[in-house]
Design a protein around this motif. Structure first.
Motif, mmCIF file in Angstrom:
data_model
loop_
_atom_site.group_PDB
_atom_site.id
_atom_site.type_symbol
_atom_site.label_atom_id
_atom_site.label_comp_id
_atom_site.label_asym_id
_atom_site.label_seq_id
_atom_site.Cartn_x
_atom_site.Cartn_y
_atom_site.Cartn_z
ATOM 1 N N ARG A 117 0.387 -1.337 0.097
ATOM 2 C CA ARG A 117 0.080 0.099 0.548
ATOM 3 C C ARG A 117 0.954 1.456 -0.326
ATOM 4 N N GLU A 118 2.312 1.113 0.666
ATOM 5 C CA GLU A 118 2.865 2.530 0.736
ATOM 6 C C GLU A 118 2.934 2.480 -0.662
ATOM 7 N N ALA A 119 3.991 1.383 -1.052
ATOM 8 C CA ALA A 119 4.033 1.705 -2.824
ATOM 9 C C ALA A 119 3.209 2.342 -3.604
ATOM 10 N N GLU A 120 2.139 1.797 -2.838
ATOM 11 C CA GLU A 120 1.394 1.619 -4.532
ATOM 12 C C GLU A 120 0.813 4.021 -4.478
ATOM 13 N N ILE A 121 0.623 4.211 -2.800
ATOM 14 C CA ILE A 121 1.417 5.609 -2.600
ATOM 15 C C ILE A 121 2.004 7.188 -3.219
#
Length: 525
Positions: A117-121
């Motif tokens: 999720r952090e990579a997506e943000i």
């Protein structure tokens, strides 16, 4: 605890909406107008494809790489036969942004330093920066360089942490980064700073065996060799013009610092860089901070303070702020640690709203005013009077003639795309209150411009002649510069100009129309 279906539905809906929002800004880029510098380079690429020689028949100071890349748009238009060349360019640039975003996301997900999720943000933040923040500067060389930088920074973080990355992906990212950094020589300071930090982060013997920096170096060397071998006149004609005409226009670094948002940017960078090196555990944050520093130096070195010069530095600061914000939410440290990161969050707001000139530009705010702009009026004049022939502009301006010429499918009837070199070549006042030198007093670069443009005007006889009337020599008692008087010193220009009559004005631009030759009735027999 499992997530309820309703929560999962809302989460998916929000994620889809966040990915679709940048598409509004990208859709706006498919509408007129394209950036004026982009339009100029597209026209140079068209002329090159038509057989004209760079730096002989087409004179510009940009290294040839950007013109070679710009040729993709006219090639696509000629191959497919639909859509205009400017639209093709925007579509290709949007495709490059999509590839850049996909590669950045793939590399961020490989790096175990953050969750999926952090990579997506982080990837979404990069997309917003590339899609929403350039505004009128979309497609500029700095914008293209930044698109190549995001995957390169993500790859550098994987390399520094010894995260395995497929050789094909790594080399593709390296070659793309090299092309982006080779667009302007001073862009190479960015990978130099990043590679030094990567080298420090791991044993030297590992770094020396890494193919990525060697690939970048080889690709940049290949571009330099192609520049010299394919266009040797770049060194002979363009570089002297850079020294004589462009370099004198550079402002003192203190002037640039005061006239732009560099002061705010420097303060934001200092806060964020301190947080990246003293508080953050993420190598990507430190690499981004390292990349932003030479980006600042590039702004000062170019000495113009234009918005697109500041765009890479400000955008890297914005991405750095987002990376630190992601880490802050994840770590949930005690109060002291949160205070450090709160300063980073405040700097993030400054980075987005203050530093990036187009940060508050809404979708379609760029294209909406074009129909009432001087460029649109010039486009209409060319379409109605140009007779599909090139026009000529005696002006130091690029805009509004570009992109009007692109949309009118016309051209410039001279080797130089504008008379901007006069700003630097005529910076010293001639004696006796004159504003320009006689031909015998001109330098080699000024004489080449004067002779070639006058000869082109006489030979090509453009239907329309545009003359800027409001430019003044600020270093010469603020006197107005008379472009017509300047070129009418040339006999060929003077003879050709006798056929022209005033037509209209567009703002501070006088428009002349070539009168048709008189019709002589035959003598009666």
């Amino acid at each position: 605890m499992t997530t309820r279906p309703a929560d999962a539905w809302w989460t998916r809906a929000i994620r889809i909406a966040l990915w679709l929002v940048p598409a509004l800004w990208l859709a706006d880029q498919l509408l007129p107008p394209i950036n004026h510098d982009v339009g100029l380079l597209l026209r140079a690429a068209e002329r090159m494809l038509d057989g004209e020689r760079l730096y002989i028949d087409i004179v510009d100071i940009n290294p040839p790489l950007i013109i070679w890349l710009s040729a993709l748009a006219p090639l696509a238009e000629r191959a497919v036969g639909v859509l205009s060349i400017p639209t093709w360019f925007s579509a290709i640039a949007i495709g490059l942004i999509a590839i850049s975003t996909a590669a950045t996301g793939a590399l961020l997900r490989r790096d175990g330093d953050r969750t999926r999720r952090e990579a997506e943000i982080g990837t979404l933040a990069a997309l917003f920066i590339l899609a929403a923040l350039p505004g009128q500067d979309f497609g500029q060389r700095e914008h293209l360089m930044l698109a190549a930088s995001f995957p390169y920074l993500a790859l550098a973080a994987c390399r520094a942490r010894a995260v395995p990355v497929g050789r094909g992906l790594a080399l593709a990212v390296a070659v793309a980064a090299a092309i982006g950094f080779a667009l302007k020589p001073w862009f190479l300071a960015v990978p130099l700073a990043v590679e030094l930090l990567v080298l420090v982060a791991r044993p030297i013997r590992v770094g020396l065996r890494d193919p990525v920096p060697w690939t970048i170096a080889a690709a940049v060397a290949a571009v330099a060799a192609a520049t010299i071998l394919v266009t040797p006149t770049y060194v002979e004609i363009a570089l002297p013009l850079v020294i004589e005409a462009y370099a004198p226009l550079r402002q003192d670094w203190r002037t640039v610092f005061a006239a732009t948002e560099l002061g705010h940017a420097a303060a934001a960078w200092a806060c964020l860089a301190a947080a990246a090196f003293a508080w953050s555990r993420a190598i990507l944050a430190r690499l981004t901070a390292a990349a932003a520093l030479p980006a600042f130096a590039i702004v000062l070195g170019q000495g113009m303070g234009w918005s697109y010069h500041l765009y890479p530095a400000a955008s890297l600061i914005a991405w750095l702020a987002m990376l630190l914000g992601i880490e802050l939410v994840r770590r949930q440290e005690p109060v002291r640690g949160r205070l450090v990161a709160a300063g980073a969050a405040a700097a993030a707001a400054v980075a987005f709203v203050v530093l990036v000139p187009n940060a508050l530009m809404t979708p379609f705010a760029r294209s909406a005013p074009y129909d009432n702009s001087p460029s649109k009026r010039i486009e209409a004049l060319i379409a109605s009077h140009g007779d599909d022939q090139p026009v000529l502009a005696l002006s130091v301006l690029v805009w509004p003639f570009y992109p009007a010429i692109n949309y009118a499918k016309s051209g410039m009837a001279m080797r130089y795309f504008s008379l901007w070199p006069i700003r630097g070549l005529c910076r010293i006042c001639p004696p006796a209150g004159r504003t320009f030198r006689a031909p015998a007093e001109m330098s080699a670069s000024e004489r080449r411009l004067f002779e070639s443009d006058a000869a082109d005007f006489a030979a090509k006889a453009p239907t329309l002649l545009f003359v800027q009337t409001d430019w003044r020599l600020s270093r010469c008692r603020n006197q107005p510069f008379d472009f017509l008087a300047y070129f009418r010193c040339h006999p060929a220009f003077e003879r050709a100009f006798r056929s022209y009559r005033p037509l209209t004005t567009v703002d501070n631009i006088a428009v002349y129309h070539r009168a048709p030759p008189p019709i002589h009735a035959p003598w009666p027999r």
